[in-house]
Design a protein around this motif. Structure first.
Motif, mmCIF file in Angstrom:
data_model
loop_
_atom_site.group_PDB
_atom_site.id
_atom_site.type_symbol
_atom_site.label_atom_id
_atom_site.label_comp_id
_atom_site.label_asym_id
_atom_site.label_seq_id
_atom_site.Cartn_x
_atom_site.Cartn_y
_atom_site.Cartn_z
ATOM 1 N N LEU A 24 33.360 -1.929 24.083
ATOM 2 C CA LEU A 24 33.761 -0.770 24.790
ATOM 3 C C LEU A 24 33.661 -1.221 26.253
ATOM 4 O O LEU A 24 34.863 -0.696 27.000
ATOM 5 C CB LEU A 24 32.613 0.324 24.561
ATOM 6 C CG LEU A 24 32.721 1.123 23.285
ATOM 7 C CD1 LEU A 24 31.580 2.050 23.324
ATOM 8 C CD2 LEU A 24 33.831 1.759 22.810
ATOM 9 N N VAL A 25 32.877 -2.019 26.721
ATOM 10 C CA VAL A 25 32.857 -2.499 28.003
ATOM 11 C C VAL A 25 34.150 -3.634 28.276
ATOM 12 O O VAL A 25 34.846 -3.341 29.363
ATOM 13 C CB VAL A 25 31.727 -3.395 28.465
ATOM 14 C CG1 VAL A 25 31.672 -3.979 29.787
ATOM 15 C CG2 VAL A 25 30.338 -2.344 28.484
ATOM 16 N N ASN A 27 37.019 -3.086 26.561
ATOM 17 C CA ASN A 27 37.944 -2.489 26.679
ATOM 18 C C ASN A 27 38.228 -1.666 28.202
ATOM 19 O O ASN A 27 39.372 -1.369 28.454
ATOM 20 C CB ASN A 27 37.987 -1.234 25.628
ATOM 21 C CG ASN A 27 39.207 -0.705 25.260
ATOM 22 O OD1 ASN A 27 40.145 -1.076 25.394
ATOM 23 N ND2 ASN A 27 39.256 0.804 25.556
ATOM 24 N N TRP A 28 37.183 -1.274 28.572
ATOM 25 C CA TRP A 28 37.290 -0.603 29.893
ATOM 26 C C TRP A 28 37.711 -1.467 30.965
ATOM 27 O O TRP A 28 38.528 -1.360 31.735
ATOM 28 C CB TRP A 28 35.770 0.034 30.267
ATOM 29 C CG TRP A 28 35.736 0.485 31.844
ATOM 30 C CD1 TRP A 28 36.179 1.861 31.980
ATOM 31 C CD2 TRP A 28 35.367 -0.127 32.884
ATOM 32 N NE1 TRP A 28 36.107 1.930 33.439
ATOM 33 C CE2 TRP A 28 35.561 0.583 33.775
ATOM 34 C CE3 TRP A 28 34.903 -1.434 33.346
ATOM 35 C CZ2 TRP A 28 35.266 0.410 35.434
ATOM 36 C CZ3 TRP A 28 34.676 -1.890 34.873
ATOM 37 C CH2 TRP A 28 34.887 -0.747 35.751
ATOM 38 N N TYR A 30 39.659 -4.165 30.358
ATOM 39 C CA TYR A 30 40.891 -4.425 30.181
ATOM 40 C C TYR A 30 41.862 -3.179 30.709
ATOM 41 O O TYR A 30 42.866 -3.375 31.339
ATOM 42 C CB TYR A 30 41.244 -4.352 28.592
ATOM 43 C CG TYR A 30 42.693 -4.739 28.482
ATOM 44 C CD1 TYR A 30 43.441 -5.823 28.574
ATOM 45 C CD2 TYR A 30 43.511 -3.642 27.954
ATOM 46 C CE1 TYR A 30 44.847 -6.099 28.251
ATOM 47 C CE2 TYR A 30 44.760 -3.753 27.465
ATOM 48 C CZ TYR A 30 45.521 -4.802 27.657
ATOM 49 O OH TYR A 30 46.912 -5.044 27.429
ATOM 50 N N LEU A 31 41.356 -1.802 30.626
ATOM 51 C CA LEU A 31 42.136 -0.882 31.011
ATOM 52 C C LEU A 31 42.062 -0.749 32.667
ATOM 53 O O LEU A 31 43.165 -0.384 33.409
ATOM 54 C CB LEU A 31 41.427 0.387 30.535
ATOM 55 C CG LEU A 31 41.444 0.697 29.144
ATOM 56 C CD1 LEU A 31 40.914 2.281 28.783
ATOM 57 C CD2 LEU A 31 43.135 0.887 28.662
ATOM 58 N N GLN A 32 41.143 -1.527 33.223
ATOM 59 C CA GLN A 32 40.976 -1.474 34.611
ATOM 60 C C GLN A 32 41.922 -2.351 35.273
ATOM 61 O O GLN A 32 42.472 -2.539 36.214
ATOM 62 C CB GLN A 32 39.422 -1.828 35.033
ATOM 63 C CG GLN A 32 38.568 -0.820 34.820
ATOM 64 C CD GLN A 32 38.868 0.871 35.619
ATOM 65 O OE1 GLN A 32 39.050 0.656 36.747
ATOM 66 N NE2 GLN A 32 38.955 1.781 34.797
#
Length: 120
Positions: A24-25, A27-28, A30-32
């Motif tokens: 989850l971290v 993924n965050w 990557y999105l950032q």
């Protein structure tokens, strides 16, 4: 021995949850990385990613070793007579979902490695 098996099962479940949290971290991160102002946070994100990436190696070791122990002792310590043979398809479905998460996580780690390698 039963206390060791119980402790192993707890640690195994815990590290699987920890691996999911790390995904989850990541993924965050990557999105950032797709945002325009990511360059401000890039060094911090790279440091976090590097730490989490190393941590996953230890987590995988614990998952594999704990999983072997859990598999060997499953029938004696975790088998539920009430669930009967229906628990086998449930375990298969659970592991299919976990394999999908592993594939997603691996792809995510590779993408992030590429993003952070580009800058060096």
């Amino acid at each position: 021995m039963s206390i060791f098996i119980m402790l192993n099962n707890f640690i195994h479940d815990f590290v699987v949850a920890l691996l999911f949290s790390i995904l989850l971290v990541m993924n965050w991160i990557y999105l950032q990385s797709k945002k325009k102002n990511f360059s401000i946070r890039k060094d911090f994100a790279k440091e976090i990613f590097s730490y989490l990436n190393k941590t996953t190696i230890w987590i995988w070791a614990l998952i594999i070793v704990g999983g072997i122990i859990r598999t060997i002792s499953y029938k004696e310590f975790e088998w539920s007579e009430a669930a009967g043979k229906d628990q086998i398809p449930a375990l298969i479905i659970k592991h299919i979902l976990l394999v999908i998460l592993v594939i997603f996580g691996t792809m995510l780690q590779l993408r992030l490695r590429k993003i952070f390698k580009k800058e060096n």
